[in-house]
Design an enzyme around this catalytic site. Structure first.
Site, PDB file in Angstrom:
ATOM      1  CD  GLU A  19      -3.042  -0.934   1.906  1.00 31.75           C
ATOM      2  OE1 GLU A  19      -3.074   0.069   3.042  1.00 31.75           O
ATOM      3  OE2 GLU A  19      -4.081  -1.615   1.988  1.00 31.75           O
TER       4      GLU A  19
ATOM      5  CD  GLU B 172      -4.138  -5.783   3.327  1.00 30.49           C
ATOM      6  OE1 GLU B 172      -5.116  -5.022   3.820  1.00 30.49           O
ATOM      7  OE2 GLU B 172      -2.981  -5.661   3.450  1.00 30.49           O
TER       8      GLU B 172
HETATM    9  C1  PNW Z   1      -4.891  -1.796   5.066  1.00 35.32           C
HETATM   10  N1  PNW Z   1      -7.801   3.847   4.461  1.00 35.32           N
HETATM   11  O1  PNW Z   1      -4.913  -0.749   5.739  1.00 35.32           O
HETATM   12  C2  PNW Z   1      -3.595  -2.503   5.470  1.00 35.32           C
HETATM   13  O2  PNW Z   1      -2.609  -3.125   4.375  1.00 35.32           O
HETATM   14  C3  PNW Z   1      -3.738  -3.318   6.633  1.00 35.32           C
HETATM   15  O3  PNW Z   1      -2.545  -3.532   7.424  1.00 35.32           O
HETATM   16  C4  PNW Z   1      -4.746  -2.904   7.618  1.00 35.32           C
HETATM   17  O4  PNW Z   1      -5.096  -3.574   8.613  1.00 35.32           O
HETATM   18  C5  PNW Z   1      -6.226  -3.048   6.516  1.00 35.32           C
HETATM   19  O5  PNW Z   1      -6.157  -2.369   5.260  1.00 35.32           O
HETATM   20  C6  PNW Z   1      -7.571  -2.503   7.399  1.00 35.32           C
HETATM   21  O6  PNW Z   1      -7.345  -1.216   7.353  1.00 35.32           O
HETATM   22  C7  PNW Z   1      -5.655   0.559   5.190  1.00 35.32           C
HETATM   23  O7  PNW Z   1      -7.815   4.854   5.412  1.00 35.32           O
HETATM   24  C8  PNW Z   1      -5.648   1.573   6.197  1.00 35.32           C
HETATM   25  O8  PNW Z   1      -8.458   4.106   3.464  1.00 35.32           O
HETATM   26  C9  PNW Z   1      -6.437   2.610   5.843  1.00 35.32           C
HETATM   27  C10 PNW Z   1      -7.308   2.689   4.602  1.00 35.32           C
HETATM   28  C11 PNW Z   1      -6.872   1.730   3.774  1.00 35.32           C
HETATM   29  C12 PNW Z   1      -6.369   0.570   3.972  1.00 35.32           C
END
Ligand code: PNW
Length: 453
Positions: free
Chosen positions: A170, A359
């Site tokens: 990400e 994911e």
């Molecule tokens: C992803 N947003 O994170 C990560 O790869 C994981 O580590 C995380 O636990 C999972 O998704 C769930 O959140 C994100 O704010 C965190 O859009 C924030 C965002 C998107 C993905």
């Protein structure tokens, strides 16, 4: 009605790979054990006011000690693949220099136990826990080179058993959320030129890392990225709105996946950035565009978009409304079609050899009832709808080869600490007991049938 009651084919391809995903800082704990160096997330989570309730990853799911239990959960689900990440600072406590054998031993134990259980590991080399010792973090171009050295070292050590390496997780989160919005470690709010440079170092690290993995890997090793590309869903499936969604996806990801897949920054990005465009050295763009064996996507939230001839770029995103459906995290809007369109638009724009979903999943308001059960029907609803759209993508012939559910178990959800649960296993963070939720049973049945249930 002659066709009533005729089931349609809702199966996945025969060799489709089913898995779960986790990440080192979110599950391991044991932050001071066996020579692990500090990461920027240790510093950030120990800074008052940064993480909900002052939660930290100091213990998390204690997977550093309980990984055998975790692997038993995976085995019970019947998954064939598991996406995990390596904590860079367990291997190089200072980010570079002398490797720490005890850190490597831990991952060797995990990987050997996975293989013994018949589960193939997909290893992410960087899932945000950057060694604190690297001066300037991602603001410093040297960090991209330090990453490549570490990536090559890991490929040399693991590629006798690990076939799939993912460089970084990400880009948008470890750059923008971390250095522009400031809600993730290290919590900075840089102006435009600064954040563009951080993004450049992120994609450069990916490219250098992919090359280093190839240079040091033994045997048949595949390398790719796990990106949370922002995907646009055509609000109506007509050619004009589909074209708008495609253009929006390419332009909105110009500094990330578009740069990686095309090996250049597209003109609209450079024009908009103007004097704040990143400083690019000779050869950088070719490195960033290193061809990949697979592209993996983290797909959660949609943006609906319409063709709009009244604006120069020709597309306008449709805002989420206060009443738009979402799961327990405020950012997690529900729009299952993003699963189909993410795969289709990536295929049409860049024609990758192979695609994975690295994911997908959701937070829900999980609680154990008096009998100690978690009947998370809302998570099952979410998964069934998204997987229906992934199934559509495979049925229509797009090269989607596997799916990793986020997450195997509840864990440290970054700035939300332990307040948001994404697992299909409930974790009691006092006792560390893991309990399958109803969604785990649902996923197990889906894997068994290799079809939507
Ligand atoms: C992803 N947003 O994170 C990560 O790869 C994981 O580590 C995380 O636990 C999972 O998704 C769930 O959140 C994100 O704010 C965190 O859009 C924030 C965002 C998107 C993905």
């Amino acid at each position: 009605n002659a066709i009533a009651g005729t089931p349609i084919d809702r199966s996945f391809p025969k060799d489709f790979r089913w898995g779960c995903a986790t990440a080192s800082y979110q599950i391991e704990g044991a932050v001071n054990e066996d020579g692990r160096g500090a990461s920027i997330w240790d510093t950030f989570s120990h800074t008052p006011g940064k993480v909900a309730n002052g939660d930290t990853g100091d213990v998390a799911c204690d997977s550093y000690h309980r990984y055998r239990e975790d692997i038993a959960l995976l085995k019970n689900l019947g998954v064939g693949v598991y996406r995990m990440s390596i904590a860079w600072s367990r291997i190089f406590p200072d980010g570079r220099g002398q490797p720490n054998q005890k850190g490597l031993d831990y991952y060797n134990r995990v990987i050997d136990a996975l293989l013994a259980a018949g589960i193939q590991p997909y290893v992410t080399l960087f899932h945000w826990d950057l060694p604190q010792a690297l001066p300037g973090g991602w603001q410093n171009r040297d960090t991209a080179h330090a990453f490549a050295d570490y990536a090559g070292y890991m490929a040399g050590k693991l590629s006798d058993r690990v076939r799939h390496f993912i460089t970084v997780n990400e880009l948008r989160c470890f750059t923008d959320l971390s250095y522009q919005v400031g809600i993730h470690a290290p919590g900075l709010k840089l102006p435009p030129a600064g954040i563009n440079q951080v993004r450049h170092h992120g994609v450069l690290a990916h490219g250098l890392g992919a090359q280093a993995v190839r240079a040091h890997a033994k045997g048949d090793t595949q390398v790719g990225i796990a990106d949370n590309t922002s995907f646009f869903v055509p609000v109506i499936e007509t050619s004009e709105h589909i074209a708008a969604a495609k253009k929006a996806t390419r332009e909105d990801n110009a500094m990330f996946l578009t740069a990686i897949m095309e090996g250049r920054y597209i003109d609209s990005y450079l024009a908009a950035a103007g004097k704040d465009a990143p400083k690019v050295q000779a050869g950088d763009m070719a490195t960033i565009g290193t061809p990949l064996d697979f592209v993996a996507l983290n797909i959660y939230t949609p943006t609906y978009v319409k063709a709009d001839p009244s604006v120069p770029r020709g597309w306008t995103p449709l805002p989420h409304l206060p009443q738009s459906p979402r799961m327990a995290s405020p950012w997690l809007y529900v729009g299952p079609e993003v699963a189909f369109w993410g795969v289709r638009l990536t295929s049409e724009l860049w024609n990758p050899k192979s695609l994975y979903i690295s994911e997908n999943g959701c937070s829900a308001d999980d609680v154990l009832d008096a009998q100690g059960r978690d009947d998370d029907a809302d998570r099952i609803m979410y998964l069934r709808n998204y997987l229906g759209q992934f199934q559509r993508a495979t049925a229509e012939g797009y090269p989607l080869h596997g799916y990793f559910l986020w997450s195997l178990m509840d864990n440290f959800e970054w700035a939300d600490g332990y307040t948001k649960r994404f697992g299909i296993h409930y974790v009691d963070f006092k006792t560390q007991q893991r309990t399958p939720k109803l969604s785990a049973q649902w996923y197990k049945e889906l894997i068994r049938r290799n079809a939507l249930v």
